[in-house]
Scaffold this motif. Structure first.
Motif, mmCIF file in Angstrom:
data_model
loop_
_atom_site.group_PDB
_atom_site.id
_atom_site.type_symbol
_atom_site.label_atom_id
_atom_site.label_comp_id
_atom_site.label_asym_id
_atom_site.label_seq_id
_atom_site.Cartn_x
_atom_site.Cartn_y
_atom_site.Cartn_z
ATOM 1 N N VAL A 1 11.027 3.301 -0.684
ATOM 2 C CA VAL A 1 11.247 2.071 0.081
ATOM 3 C C VAL A 1 10.456 0.906 -0.512
ATOM 4 O O VAL A 1 11.002 -0.147 -0.832
ATOM 5 C CB VAL A 1 10.884 2.259 1.568
ATOM 6 N N SER A 2 9.139 1.106 -0.690
ATOM 7 C CA SER A 2 8.278 0.010 -1.163
ATOM 8 C C SER A 2 8.303 -0.154 -2.668
ATOM 9 O O SER A 2 8.048 -1.238 -3.195
ATOM 10 C CB SER A 2 6.835 0.248 -0.699
ATOM 11 N N GLY A 3 8.590 0.928 -3.396
ATOM 12 C CA GLY A 3 8.531 0.892 -4.853
ATOM 13 C C GLY A 3 7.135 1.068 -5.404
ATOM 14 O O GLY A 3 6.941 1.175 -6.613
ATOM 15 N N PHE A 4 6.133 1.101 -4.511
ATOM 16 C CA PHE A 4 4.757 1.350 -4.916
ATOM 17 C C PHE A 4 4.517 2.858 -4.967
ATOM 18 O O PHE A 4 5.245 3.637 -4.331
ATOM 19 C CB PHE A 4 3.782 0.704 -3.933
ATOM 20 N N VAL A 5 3.503 3.281 -5.706
ATOM 21 C CA VAL A 5 3.149 4.704 -5.748
ATOM 22 C C VAL A 5 2.771 5.149 -4.343
ATOM 23 O O VAL A 5 2.027 4.467 -3.628
ATOM 24 C CB VAL A 5 2.005 4.956 -6.735
ATOM 25 N N ALA A 6 3.296 6.276 -3.941
ATOM 26 C CA ALA A 6 3.072 6.785 -2.592
ATOM 27 C C ALA A 6 1.737 7.506 -2.504
ATOM 28 O O ALA A 6 1.365 8.274 -3.405
ATOM 29 C CB ALA A 6 4.202 7.733 -2.196
ATOM 30 N N VAL A 7 1.016 7.257 -1.416
ATOM 31 C CA VAL A 7 -0.227 7.976 -1.137
ATOM 32 C C VAL A 7 -0.206 8.418 0.316
ATOM 33 O O VAL A 7 0.468 7.816 1.156
ATOM 34 C CB VAL A 7 -1.480 7.102 -1.393
ATOM 35 N N ASN B 1 -1.176 -0.870 -2.023
ATOM 36 C CA ASN B 1 -1.021 -1.617 -0.776
ATOM 37 C C ASN B 1 -1.248 -3.101 -1.044
ATOM 38 O O ASN B 1 -2.377 -3.583 -1.004
ATOM 39 C CB ASN B 1 -2.002 -1.122 0.283
ATOM 40 N N PRO B 2 -0.175 -3.859 -1.306
ATOM 41 C CA PRO B 2 -0.351 -5.264 -1.677
ATOM 42 C C PRO B 2 -0.928 -6.127 -0.572
ATOM 43 O O PRO B 2 -1.452 -7.201 -0.830
ATOM 44 C CB PRO B 2 1.075 -5.709 -2.030
ATOM 45 N N ARG B 3 -0.866 -5.672 0.671
ATOM 46 C CA ARG B 3 -1.339 -6.490 1.791
ATOM 47 C C ARG B 3 -2.804 -6.235 2.130
ATOM 48 O O ARG B 3 -3.370 -6.901 3.005
ATOM 49 C CB ARG B 3 -0.473 -6.223 3.025
ATOM 50 N N ALA B 4 -3.429 -5.320 1.437
ATOM 51 C CA ALA B 4 -4.817 -4.979 1.757
ATOM 52 C C ALA B 4 -5.763 -6.111 1.372
ATOM 53 O O ALA B 4 -5.835 -6.506 0.207
ATOM 54 C CB ALA B 4 -5.231 -3.703 1.048
ATOM 55 N N GLN B 5 -6.487 -6.643 2.365
ATOM 56 C CA GLN B 5 -7.541 -7.595 2.073
ATOM 57 C C GLN B 5 -8.736 -6.833 1.504
ATOM 58 O O GLN B 5 -8.729 -5.607 1.409
ATOM 59 C CB GLN B 5 -7.945 -8.340 3.342
ATOM 60 N N VAL B 6 -9.782 -7.559 1.145
ATOM 61 C CA VAL B 6 -10.942 -6.932 0.516
ATOM 62 C C VAL B 6 -11.529 -5.842 1.406
ATOM 63 O O VAL B 6 -11.841 -4.741 0.946
ATOM 64 C CB VAL B 6 -12.014 -7.987 0.186
ATOM 65 N N ILE B 7 -11.644 -6.129 2.701
ATOM 66 C CA ILE B 7 -12.252 -5.152 3.603
ATOM 67 C C ILE B 7 -11.385 -3.899 3.727
ATOM 68 O O ILE B 7 -11.893 -2.774 3.797
ATOM 69 C CB ILE B 7 -12.529 -5.784 4.986
ATOM 70 N N ALA B 8 -10.054 -4.089 3.720
ATOM 71 C CA ALA B 8 -9.148 -2.937 3.810
ATOM 72 C C ALA B 8 -9.158 -2.128 2.518
ATOM 73 O O ALA B 8 -9.089 -0.890 2.537
ATOM 74 C CB ALA B 8 -7.732 -3.414 4.129
ATOM 75 N N ALA B 9 -9.246 -2.817 1.384
ATOM 76 C CA ALA B 9 -9.318 -2.115 0.102
ATOM 77 C C ALA B 9 -10.590 -1.289 0.000
ATOM 78 O O ALA B 9 -10.571 -0.141 -0.468
ATOM 79 C CB ALA B 9 -9.248 -3.128 -1.043
ATOM 80 N N ALA B 10 -11.707 -1.859 0.448
ATOM 81 C CA ALA B 10 -12.967 -1.124 0.430
ATOM 82 C C ALA B 10 -12.884 0.107 1.317
ATOM 83 O O ALA B 10 -13.360 1.190 0.955
ATOM 84 C CB ALA B 10 -14.112 -2.027 0.888
#
Length: 322
Positions: free
Chosen positions: A254-260, A279-288
């Motif tokens: 669906v997203s075309g991104f690698v699935a995790v 996850n292109p929508r992840a802000q810095v805090i979510a990425a951390a």
């Protein structure tokens, strides 16, 4: 470097990668973070939405994270990974752009993405200064000022962005620039206070009205000019997932991104991914947070294999003694 077998190699030294590296190093696993030195938010002067770190400069954030990593025994290497493959003994081999090679029992990919902007003259030059993409990161800073949203190939995101920016300003224009806006969508946006402009965008230049706070000017193909304090646009996210695809990680159809999964594990055993690369929508805090979650999962995976290896070695010792 192939003589060293790292317990974990983290590729990417941003919020996700450094967070993961700290968790792994604190768990006493031999951890190496390999980073190419080009973070997604590098052009920005400040980051927002990170509790206790609001307004911190991205470069300061990274430097602080690197210091924490090395404090706990983690290693940092400035390089880019050009090739990745499975070794015959079940480990992973990574080739670097300086011809060095690395080996690891597990890999976490946190290489982020590139924001692909519309091909409009003058737009990319103002990226992260007068041109932004995330209202949650930069909307508050332009509250009450004139804002223009330019439509992009990310059509749904563009329309959502135009509506959301109205929360920050009473003066929001939406340069549709060729994307399809239905009658219902047009009615909803207009009723909400967004002014729609149907003419195409030709270029973005410095405004002649900077004294009034309008820093940029958007020139249209009908000869008109729209002046504003800031531009928002929804770029197309292009993940830096080559390493993941080299190792055989499956994509989400669906997203075309690698699935995790919820722990950041890919379909390839021993390989995790975290942050904007998945996850292109992840802000810095979510990425951390994603990096920390993935690292904790990795510690369990590594430990399980060490326990199995210990049993195998014990059985071997028993057989040898008998």
């Amino acid at each position: 470097m192939t003589d060293v077998l790292w317990d974990a190699i983290v590729v990417g030294g941003g919020a996700a990668g450094l967070s993961a590296g700290v968790v792994l190093a604190r768990s006493r696993f031999a951890t190496l973070v390999v980073d190419g030195g080009a973070p997604r938010n590098g052009p920005a002067d400040h980051m927002h939405g990170y509790l206790t770190r609001d307004g911190m400069a991205p470069r300061e954030f990274v430097a602080t994270g690197q210091a924490e990593l090395t404090r706990y025994g983690g290693r940092l290497m400035r390089a880019s990974v050009t090739d990745a493959r499975h070794a015959s003994d079940g480990t992973f081999e990574l080739q670097l752009d300086d011809d060095r090679a690395l080996r690891a029992r597990s890999v976490l990919v946190a290489t982020g993405l590139t924001d692909e902007l519309p091909d409009i003259a003058g737009l990319s030059e103002r990226w992260a200064s007068e041109v932004h993409h995330c209202p949650h990161c930069h909307g508050y800073e332009v509250r009450g000022r004139t804002v223009t949203v330019i439509g992009s190939a990310m059509e749904a995101a563009s329309k959502h962005l135009a509506a959301l920016m109205r929360r920050y300003s009473s003066s929001v224009a939406f340069c549709v620039d060729g994307i399809e806006v239905s009658a219902v969508e047009r009615q909803r946006l207009t009723a909400y206070g967004v002014r729609l402009i149907d003419a195409g965008v030709t270029q973005v230049v410095t405004s002649a009205d900077t004294a009034a706070g309008n820093l940029v000017a958007i020139e249209l193909d009908n000869g008109e000019t729209v002046r504003c304090a800031a531009i928002f646009v929804a770029p197309r996210p292009v993940p830096h997932d080559t390493i993941l695809t080299m190792l055989g990680a499956a994509e989400d159809p669906v997203s075309g991104f690698v699935a995790v999964d919820s722990q950041g594990a890919t379909s390839c055993p021993g390989v995790w991914a975290a942050g904007n690369v998945v996850n292109p929508r992840a802000q810095v805090i979510a990425a951390a947070s994603a990096g920390s979650t993935a690292a904790i999962s990795m510690t369990g995976w590594l430990l399980d294999r060490e326990l199995s290896a210990a049993v195998s070695a014990d059985l071997l010792d028993v057989r040898s003694a008998s």
